[in-house]
Design a protein around this motif. Structure first.
Motif, PDB file in Angstrom:
ATOM      1  N   SER A   1       0.839  -1.194   0.000  1.00 18.29           N
ATOM      2  CA  SER A   1       0.000   0.000   0.000  1.00 18.29           C
ATOM      3  C   SER A   1       0.877   1.249   0.000  1.00 18.29           C
ATOM      4  O   SER A   1       0.646   2.192  -0.748  1.00 18.29           O
ATOM      5  CB  SER A   1      -0.906  -0.014   1.228  1.00 18.29           C
ATOM      6  OG  SER A   1      -1.554   1.214   1.343  1.00 18.29           O
ATOM      7  N   GLN A   2       1.899   1.248   0.837  1.00 17.69           N
ATOM      8  CA  GLN A   2       2.828   2.382   0.831  1.00 17.69           C
ATOM      9  C   GLN A   2       3.974   2.055  -0.107  1.00 17.69           C
ATOM     10  O   GLN A   2       4.652   1.052   0.068  1.00 17.69           O
ATOM     11  CB  GLN A   2       3.380   2.643   2.236  1.00 17.69           C
ATOM     12  CG  GLN A   2       4.163   3.932   2.293  1.00 17.69           C
ATOM     13  CD  GLN A   2       4.814   4.241   3.623  1.00 17.69           C
ATOM     14  OE1 GLN A   2       5.444   5.271   3.778  1.00 17.69           O
ATOM     15  NE2 GLN A   2       4.674   3.378   4.592  1.00 17.69           N
ATOM     16  N   ARG A   3       4.144   2.855  -1.124  1.00 20.84           N
ATOM     17  CA  ARG A   3       5.210   2.561  -2.084  1.00 20.84           C
ATOM     18  C   ARG A   3       5.848   3.853  -2.583  1.00 20.84           C
ATOM     19  O   ARG A   3       5.320   4.939  -2.372  1.00 20.84           O
ATOM     20  CB  ARG A   3       4.651   1.725  -3.243  1.00 20.84           C
ATOM     21  CG  ARG A   3       3.469   2.331  -3.918  1.00 20.84           C
ATOM     22  CD  ARG A   3       2.659   1.240  -4.628  1.00 20.84           C
ATOM     23  NE  ARG A   3       1.449   1.772  -5.137  1.00 20.84           N
ATOM     24  CZ  ARG A   3       1.221   2.104  -6.411  1.00 20.84           C
ATOM     25  NH1 ARG A   3       2.149   1.905  -7.306  1.00 20.84           N
ATOM     26  NH2 ARG A   3       0.094   2.621  -6.789  1.00 20.84           N
TER      27      ARG A   3
ATOM     28  N   LEU B   1      10.099  19.226   1.269  1.00 25.09           N
ATOM     29  CA  LEU B   1       9.672  18.498   2.477  1.00 25.09           C
ATOM     30  C   LEU B   1       8.158  18.379   2.442  1.00 25.09           C
ATOM     31  O   LEU B   1       7.446  19.132   3.096  1.00 25.09           O
ATOM     32  CB  LEU B   1      10.118  19.263   3.730  1.00 25.09           C
ATOM     33  CG  LEU B   1      11.620  19.365   3.944  1.00 25.09           C
ATOM     34  CD1 LEU B   1      11.936  20.365   5.051  1.00 25.09           C
ATOM     35  CD2 LEU B   1      12.202  18.001   4.288  1.00 25.09           C
ATOM     36  N   HIS B   2       7.675  17.435   1.640  1.00 20.33           N
ATOM     37  CA  HIS B   2       6.236  17.315   1.434  1.00 20.33           C
ATOM     38  C   HIS B   2       5.677  16.370   2.497  1.00 20.33           C
ATOM     39  O   HIS B   2       5.975  15.178   2.499  1.00 20.33           O
ATOM     40  CB  HIS B   2       5.986  16.770   0.028  1.00 20.33           C
ATOM     41  CG  HIS B   2       4.598  16.996  -0.460  1.00 20.33           C
ATOM     42  ND1 HIS B   2       3.487  16.488   0.194  1.00 20.33           N
ATOM     43  CD2 HIS B   2       4.128  17.684  -1.532  1.00 20.33           C
ATOM     44  CE1 HIS B   2       2.410  16.858  -0.465  1.00 20.33           C
ATOM     45  NE2 HIS B   2       2.762  17.581  -1.501  1.00 20.33           N
ATOM     46  N   THR B   3       4.869  16.905   3.396  1.00 24.03           N
ATOM     47  CA  THR B   3       4.384  16.088   4.516  1.00 24.03           C
ATOM     48  C   THR B   3       3.612  14.873   4.006  1.00 24.03           C
ATOM     49  O   THR B   3       3.786  13.765   4.511  1.00 24.03           O
ATOM     50  CB  THR B   3       3.500  16.934   5.451  1.00 24.03           C
ATOM     51  OG1 THR B   3       4.317  17.969   6.003  1.00 24.03           O
ATOM     52  CG2 THR B   3       2.946  16.108   6.594  1.00 24.03           C
ATOM     53  N   ASN B   4       2.784  15.059   2.975  1.00 27.27           N
ATOM     54  CA  ASN B   4       1.974  13.943   2.473  1.00 27.27           C
ATOM     55  C   ASN B   4       2.813  12.909   1.731  1.00 27.27           C
ATOM     56  O   ASN B   4       2.372  11.786   1.509  1.00 27.27           O
ATOM     57  CB  ASN B   4       0.864  14.444   1.556  1.00 27.27           C
ATOM     58  CG  ASN B   4      -0.041  15.445   2.258  1.00 27.27           C
ATOM     59  OD1 ASN B   4      -0.457  16.423   1.664  1.00 27.27           O
ATOM     60  ND2 ASN B   4      -0.324  15.223   3.530  1.00 27.27           N
TER      61      ASN B   4
ATOM     62  N   GLU C   1      -2.020  26.809  13.186  1.00 23.56           N
ATOM     63  CA  GLU C   1      -2.521  25.507  12.747  1.00 23.56           C
ATOM     64  C   GLU C   1      -1.556  25.017  11.672  1.00 23.56           C
ATOM     65  O   GLU C   1      -1.273  25.724  10.714  1.00 23.56           O
ATOM     66  CB  GLU C   1      -3.931  25.611  12.147  1.00 23.56           C
ATOM     67  CG  GLU C   1      -4.338  24.297  11.490  1.00 23.56           C
ATOM     68  CD  GLU C   1      -5.750  24.296  10.897  1.00 23.56           C
ATOM     69  OE1 GLU C   1      -6.682  24.811  11.549  1.00 23.56           O
ATOM     70  OE2 GLU C   1      -5.898  23.800   9.780  1.00 23.56           O
ATOM     71  N   ILE C   2      -1.059  23.803  11.866  1.00 24.90           N
ATOM     72  CA  ILE C   2      -0.185  23.186  10.861  1.00 24.90           C
ATOM     73  C   ILE C   2      -1.047  22.151  10.158  1.00 24.90           C
ATOM     74  O   ILE C   2      -1.958  21.601  10.767  1.00 24.90           O
ATOM     75  CB  ILE C   2       1.002  22.476  11.548  1.00 24.90           C
ATOM     76  CG1 ILE C   2       1.626  23.378  12.589  1.00 24.90           C
ATOM     77  CG2 ILE C   2       1.998  21.966  10.544  1.00 24.90           C
ATOM     78  CD1 ILE C   2       2.886  24.053  12.226  1.00 24.90           C
ATOM     79  N   GLY C   3      -0.751  21.874   8.904  1.00 28.56           N
ATOM     80  CA  GLY C   3      -1.553  20.881   8.172  1.00 28.56           C
ATOM     81  C   GLY C   3      -1.704  19.599   8.971  1.00 28.56           C
ATOM     82  O   GLY C   3      -0.864  19.278   9.797  1.00 28.56           O
ATOM     83  N   GLY C   4      -2.778  18.886   8.716  1.00 30.12           N
ATOM     84  CA  GLY C   4      -2.979  17.622   9.410  1.00 30.12           C
ATOM     85  C   GLY C   4      -3.462  17.834  10.836  1.00 30.12           C
ATOM     86  O   GLY C   4      -3.178  17.053  11.737  1.00 30.12           O
ATOM     87  N   ALA C   5      -4.189  18.950  11.045  1.00 33.82           N
ATOM     88  CA  ALA C   5      -4.915  19.159  12.296  1.00 33.82           C
ATOM     89  C   ALA C   5      -4.047  19.303  13.532  1.00 33.82           C
ATOM     90  O   ALA C   5      -4.436  18.923  14.620  1.00 33.82           O
ATOM     91  CB  ALA C   5      -5.946  18.058  12.505  1.00 33.82           C
TER      92      ALA C   5
END
Ligand SMILES: *Cc1c(COP(=O)(O)O)cnc(C)c1O
Length: 468
Positions: A73-75, A85-88, A173-177
């Motif tokens: 799933s994670q690849r 530095l892309h968090t996603n 607020e930082i992304g991802g709540a």
């Protein structure tokens, strides 16, 4: 008259005995292959498939299904978003030294919490503590899961059922709540907001301090800038005020860096050393932002305060595992030789790639991409601007180069979105961004040119001119 005949599927056994069925069994085992054949046959019956579904055709669908299910799933993906530095996309890439350290730690038992000399119990954070002390000048340090955890632990330790004083200009607020007020309440701390969004003065802090105060906190406004008629209090002044009242002053740096980035032509960001010299009792920062290591939260600062953090039962719940400690230790070691940092630390290497190098890469890839897409699309090398990402240096962009892909003719508005989806559907998904009707590939993070080119064979793009 010709009433369509009902689909009469072959039996499970017939499919399994076909050549394709045998391949499925050899690759995936009999149980999985049988299960897959059953499923595919069921789908065919439900879908009213034509008569022509031969055992061979069915076994091909079965193989596809099994292959798809067997894929992790994670690849890996190819990050052409222009955000380093892309968090996603998993933030920092690890240095080879860190990768090796992780692999070694995975394969064998380690002295994670074991003192080899004495044969006694050891302490996991000790593997990294000395390095952090050496590199930052901090008295002591402690490691947790991520910087959100570091902030949570600090607030829970020093401001539980007490007040944490923070400027209204810093309630981020930082992304991802990750919202500072929410973290505060989960930590059991009472947020004492002071000042206004644009201006906060020393007297605002001074007036808020009372018997209920647990700590003074400064938060790096990681992903925005307050500009214009503004005022914030110098950390040194806050430190002095905190000291006068015997309160800890905590500086949440967010990204945190250990080196002066201006050395590599980037904008200087306050370092951890600067923050500590400026009087912060504790600083908190991330392992996988500018530092370029694994996900981790680092608290560095006064020994007595770190000792209190270590005693908080939450520390146990937030601790780092041996793999990430190994990666962090190896990453920090690279900082002992700053001269080679830009080669060995991928994050810094990507930040410092020259626009001319990226432009040349764009020129090289342009014909390959144009050929793969066909006449319906126009592929142009372009200048663009990359971002650091992950709430570090929010306004800083890095001059970069890339490729812009536009439909050659009048295409439906969705054509570019469909094209972006086609690039995501190749074996190693290529992820760009859409801007002004074009699909943009920023090449800053593309180091493996052959990997990119290799994906183009599998690209299944619709013509951009809408003339299928
Ligand atoms: C990114 C950031 C955090 C959260 O750090 P994570 O490592 O993502 O948990 C907290 N505070 C600030 C100021 C940040 O920039």
């Amino acid at each position: 008259m010709n009433k369509p005949e009902r689909f009469r599927p072959p039996s499970v056994d017939t499919v399994l005995r076909s050549p394709g069925g045998e391949v499925a069994i050899a690759r995936h085992g009999r149980a999985a292959a049988t299960e897959a054949v059953r499923r595919v046959l069921e789908q065919l019956r439900g879908g009213g498939q034509p008569l022509a579904s031969s055992p061979e055709e069915i076994s091909r669908t079965v193989l596809d299904w099994l292959e798809e299910r067997g894929r992790p799933s994670q690849r890996p993906v190819i990050n052409l978003t222009g955000t380093v530095l892309h968090t996603n996309l998993g933030r920092a890439l690890l240095a080879e030294e860190a990768i090796e350290a992780v692999v070694t730690a995975m394969r064998a038992p380690t002295n994670l919490e074991y003192a080899i000399e004495t044969g006694q119990r050891g302490e996991r954070d000790a593997h990294v503590r000395e390095l952090i002390r050496e590199l930052t000048g901090a008295e002591d340090a402690l490691l947790v899961n991520n910087n959100a955890s570091a902030v949570l632990l600090v607030l829970n330790t020093f401001a539980r059922e007490r007040e944490a004083i923070v400027s209204r200009g810093e309630l981020i607020e930082i992304g991802g709540a990750f919202r500072m007020p929410d973290i505060m309440s989960r930590a059991g701390a009472l947020l004492r907001e002071i000042g206004t969004t644009n201006r906060t003065h020393l007297r605002d802090y001074a007036e808020a301090i009372g018997p209920q105060t647990g700590l003074l906190m400064k938060v790096h406004t990681s992903n925005y800038v307050v500009q214009g008629f503004t005022a914030e209090v110098e950390p040194a002044e806050l430190a002095k005020l905190a000291r006068e009242h015997g309160l800890p002053f905590v500086d949440d740096l967010g990204s945190g860096t250990l080196v002066d980035l201006s050395r590599w032509g980037l904008r200087k960001e306050k370092t951890v050393q600067d923050a500590l010299k400026g009087g912060a009792d504790l600083v908190t920062f991330s392992g996988d932002k500018l530092l370029g290591g694994p996900q981790a939260g680092i608290v560095a600062g006064r020994k007595d305060l770190v000792a209190r953090l270590a005693k908080n039962p939450l520390k146990r719940a937030l601790r780092l595992d041996k793999l990430r400690l190994a990666a962090l230790e190896a990453t920090l070691r690279l900082y002992r030789a700053p001269d080679s940092l830009a080669q060995r630390l991928p994050t810094l290497r990507l930040f410092t790639r020259k626009p001319a190098e990226l432009r040349a890469l764009a020129e090289r890839l342009q014909p390959q991409l144009a050929a793969a897409l066909g006449a319906g699309w126009i592929v142009d090398p372009i200048d663009c601007a990359s971002q650091i990402g992950s709430g570090a240096l929010p306004l800083e962009t890095l001059p970069s180069a890339g490729l812009a892909i536009k439909p050659a003719g009048k295409a439906a508005g969705s054509a570019v979105e469909k094209l972006a989806a086609a690039f995501r559907a190749v074996p190693v998904p290529i992820i760009g961004r859409i801007a002004q009707g074009a699909l943009i590939f920023d090449l800053r993070c593309l180091e493996d040119e052959a990997l990119f080119a290799g994906q183009l064979d599998a690209l299944n793009a619709e013509p951009g001119d809408g003339l299928a």
